[in-house]
Design an enzyme around this catalytic site. Structure first.
Site, PDB file in Angstrom:
ATOM      1  N   LEU A 173       0.278   3.203 -10.823  1.00 13.12           N
ATOM      2  CA  LEU A 173      -0.754   3.312  -9.647  1.00 13.12           C
ATOM      3  C   LEU A 173      -1.238   4.635  -9.546  1.00 13.12           C
ATOM      4  CD1 LEU A 173       0.128   3.992  -6.534  1.00 13.12           C
ATOM      5  CD2 LEU A 173       1.585   2.179  -6.945  1.00 13.12           C
ATOM      6  N   ASP A 202       0.954  -1.137  -0.067  1.00 14.54           N
ATOM      7  CA  ASP A 202       0.096   0.158  -0.117  1.00 14.54           C
ATOM      8  C   ASP A 202       0.828   1.108  -0.028  1.00 14.54           C
ATOM      9  OD1 ASP A 202      -1.668   2.095   0.239  1.00 14.54           O
ATOM     10  OD2 ASP A 202      -3.379   0.817   1.257  1.00 14.54           O
ATOM     11  N   LYS A 222      -0.977  14.529 -11.359  1.00 16.66           N
ATOM     12  CA  LYS A 222      -0.443  14.112 -12.368  1.00 16.66           C
ATOM     13  C   LYS A 222       0.766  15.326 -12.751  1.00 16.66           C
ATOM     14  CE  LYS A 222      -1.827  10.088 -13.407  1.00 16.66           C
ATOM     15  NZ  LYS A 222      -0.820   8.903 -12.998  1.00 16.66           N
ATOM     16  N   TYR A 277      -0.758  11.134 -17.242  1.00 19.21           N
ATOM     17  CA  TYR A 277      -1.813  11.560 -18.176  1.00 19.21           C
ATOM     18  C   TYR A 277      -1.907  13.140 -18.503  1.00 19.21           C
ATOM     19  CZ  TYR A 277      -6.528  11.493 -20.038  1.00 19.21           C
ATOM     20  OH  TYR A 277      -7.564  11.833 -21.063  1.00 19.21           O
ATOM     21  N   TYR A 315     -11.725  14.652 -15.117  1.00 20.81           N
ATOM     22  CA  TYR A 315     -10.505  14.117 -14.543  1.00 20.81           C
ATOM     23  C   TYR A 315     -10.280  14.900 -13.355  1.00 20.81           C
ATOM     24  CZ  TYR A 315      -6.207  11.544 -14.238  1.00 20.81           C
ATOM     25  OH  TYR A 315      -5.071  10.422 -14.010  1.00 20.81           O
TER      26      TYR A 315
HETATM   27  P1  NAI Z   1      -5.033  -0.083 -13.255  1.00 26.87           P
HETATM   28  O1  NAI Z   1      -6.325  -0.138 -12.431  1.00 26.87           O
HETATM   29  O2  NAI Z   1      -4.524  -1.240 -13.764  1.00 26.87           O
HETATM   30  O3  NAI Z   1      -3.952   0.368 -12.124  1.00 26.87           O
HETATM   31  C1  NAI Z   1      -4.011   1.153 -10.991  1.00 26.87           C
HETATM   32  C2  NAI Z   1      -3.542   0.254  -9.859  1.00 26.87           C
HETATM   33  O4  NAI Z   1      -3.294   1.219  -8.802  1.00 26.87           O
HETATM   34  C3  NAI Z   1      -4.474  -0.773  -9.371  1.00 26.87           C
HETATM   35  O5  NAI Z   1      -3.773  -1.998  -9.570  1.00 26.87           O
HETATM   36  C4  NAI Z   1      -4.668  -0.521  -8.111  1.00 26.87           C
HETATM   37  O6  NAI Z   1      -4.995  -1.652  -7.182  1.00 26.87           O
HETATM   38  C5  NAI Z   1      -3.287   0.223  -7.661  1.00 26.87           C
HETATM   39  N1  NAI Z   1      -3.483   0.992  -6.531  1.00 26.87           N
HETATM   40  C6  NAI Z   1      -4.304   1.994  -6.325  1.00 26.87           C
HETATM   41  N2  NAI Z   1      -4.083   2.674  -4.858  1.00 26.87           N
HETATM   42  C7  NAI Z   1      -3.025   2.205  -4.610  1.00 26.87           C
HETATM   43  C8  NAI Z   1      -2.123   1.858  -3.269  1.00 26.87           C
HETATM   44  N3  NAI Z   1      -2.444   2.737  -2.348  1.00 26.87           N
HETATM   45  N4  NAI Z   1      -1.049   1.224  -3.085  1.00 26.87           N
HETATM   46  C9  NAI Z   1      -0.659   0.436  -4.165  1.00 26.87           C
HETATM   47  N5  NAI Z   1      -1.526   0.293  -5.277  1.00 26.87           N
HETATM   48  C10 NAI Z   1      -2.546   0.875  -5.340  1.00 26.87           C
HETATM   49  O7  NAI Z   1      -5.315   1.216 -14.104  1.00 26.87           O
HETATM   50  P2  NAI Z   1      -4.410   1.884 -15.081  1.00 26.87           P
HETATM   51  O8  NAI Z   1      -5.214   2.724 -15.839  1.00 26.87           O
HETATM   52  O9  NAI Z   1      -3.768   1.062 -15.991  1.00 26.87           O
HETATM   53  O10 NAI Z   1      -3.437   2.919 -14.261  1.00 26.87           O
HETATM   54  C11 NAI Z   1      -2.177   2.774 -14.034  1.00 26.87           C
HETATM   55  C12 NAI Z   1      -1.384   4.164 -14.299  1.00 26.87           C
HETATM   56  O11 NAI Z   1      -1.560   4.345 -15.670  1.00 26.87           O
HETATM   57  C13 NAI Z   1      -2.138   5.085 -13.285  1.00 26.87           C
HETATM   58  O12 NAI Z   1      -0.678   5.941 -12.983  1.00 26.87           O
HETATM   59  C14 NAI Z   1      -2.947   5.663 -14.366  1.00 26.87           C
HETATM   60  O13 NAI Z   1      -2.957   7.171 -13.813  1.00 26.87           O
HETATM   61  C15 NAI Z   1      -1.939   5.659 -15.528  1.00 26.87           C
HETATM   62  N6  NAI Z   1      -2.761   6.405 -16.669  1.00 26.87           N
HETATM   63  C16 NAI Z   1      -3.986   5.598 -17.224  1.00 26.87           C
HETATM   64  C17 NAI Z   1      -4.728   5.895 -18.025  1.00 26.87           C
HETATM   65  C18 NAI Z   1      -5.939   5.264 -18.627  1.00 26.87           C
HETATM   66  O14 NAI Z   1      -6.393   5.576 -19.496  1.00 26.87           O
HETATM   67  N7  NAI Z   1      -5.966   4.063 -18.048  1.00 26.87           N
HETATM   68  C19 NAI Z   1      -4.345   7.010 -19.482  1.00 26.87           C
HETATM   69  C20 NAI Z   1      -2.845   7.697 -18.732  1.00 26.87           C
HETATM   70  C21 NAI Z   1      -2.234   7.424 -17.350  1.00 26.87           C
END
Ligand code: NAI
Length: 286
Positions: free
Chosen positions: A121, A73, A190, A172, A182
């Protein structure tokens, strides 16, 4: 010697973290992941039961192996930071050593050192509220989970990273352009992450000889993105307006991350790399 990568923020096979793990595995890296404590059980169970086997297939036909899954976490740095109600929460009580400092210590104990650190994350409890209506709590929680978490990971992992190593986060474009929807301070988070990428590139480059970059990714239908609520609209907007009119695949972001983590990128640090079909370059919609 094979490289070792620690990827923080993998809890299913839909997000960028999973795709980055796959691209790094395809390039020969050993994969360690950090999974958010409340999501750990279901992730490990699904992994064990073969639910992700189809998405584990690498280009050579083999299956990606995850050497170890660490509970994590990233909003808590040390055990002293964990409030009583979290400590005793039943989703947390079953796991141990999941604060950032403890995870880095465990990885050091298990593997000695790593070469690649990925931060994939983010969390913003008020993401669906406009910034103008965001509470102080929501704003600071977004910054804590989405920006400071990276500073903390680097602080604790850099000492166990081999010189020449690389770290990558995901950002992002809402940090620098207005993306209505957002909210909750996520755009602010970000912006902090991108600014910190530069300062940390300097500090970690000088002190540890490692590189720090961030990928500004286009829209992907991940679990986190679906929670924000406008992801389908953003994907449609991108395919209508971006220079490249195709849906962005997570694999394309994974491959860019593998490049940034590789010696091919040995002079690249402190940058924001856009992996978004070129959408960032547009001044108006078409
Ligand atoms: P995702 O849901 O696969 O990944 C986010 C992860 O963060 C999840 O596995 C969640 O369990 C974890 N998480 C949340 N709080 C946490 C904490 N306190 N400690 C540890 N883990 C924690 O979603 P995604 O979209 O792949 O996100 C990954 C990164 O990509 C993020 O930084 C997101 O902002 C970024 N991103 C995503 C975009 C999209 O359209 N999906 C676009 C641009 C950037």
């Amino acid at each position: 010697r094979g490289k070792k990568a620690f990827i923080a923020g993998v809890a299913d096979d839909n997000g960028y973290g999973w795709a980055i793990a796959k691209s790094l595995a395809a390039a020969g890296a050993e994969i360690l992941v950090g999974t958010w404590v409340p999501a750990l059980n279901i992730f490990e169970t699904s992994l064990r039961r073969g639910k992700f086997d189809e998405s584990r297939v690498l280009p050579d036909g083999s299956l990606m192996e995850i050497t170890k899954v660490y509970p994590l976490d990233a909003v808590y740095d040390t055990p002293e930071d964990v409030p009583e109600d979290v400590k005793t929460n039943k989703r947390y009580a079953g796991s141990s050593k999941w604060t950032v400092k403890e995870v880095a210590e465990s990885v050091k104990e298990d593997f000695g050192s790593i070469d690649i650190l990925v931060h994939s994350l983010a969390n913003g409890p008020e993401v669906s509220k406009p910034l103008l209506e965001t509470s102080r709590y929501g704003y600071l929680a977004a910054i804590s989970a989405s920006s400071y978490s990276y500073v903390s990971l680097l602080q604790h992992f850099a000492p166990i990273m081999n010189p020449g190593g690389a770290t990558i986060s995901l950002t992002y474009i809402a940090s620098e352009r207005i993306i209505p929807g957002y909210g909750g301070g996520m755009s602010s988070a970000k912006a902090a992450l991108e600014s910190d990428t530069q300062v940390l590139a300097f500090e970690a480059g000088r002190k540890h000889g490692i590189r720090v970059n961030t990928i500004s990714a286009g829209p992907l239908r991940s679990r986190a993105a679906k929670a924000i609520g406008f992801i389908d609209m953003m994907i449609d907007y991108s395919s209508e307006n971006a220079p490249l009119q195709k849906e962005l695949s997570a694999e394309e972001v994974g491959n860019a991350a593998a490049f940034l983590a590789s010696p091919l990128a040995s002079a690249i640090t402190g940058t924001v790399l856009y992996v978004d079909n070129g959408l960032n370059a547009m001044g108006v919609g078409v």
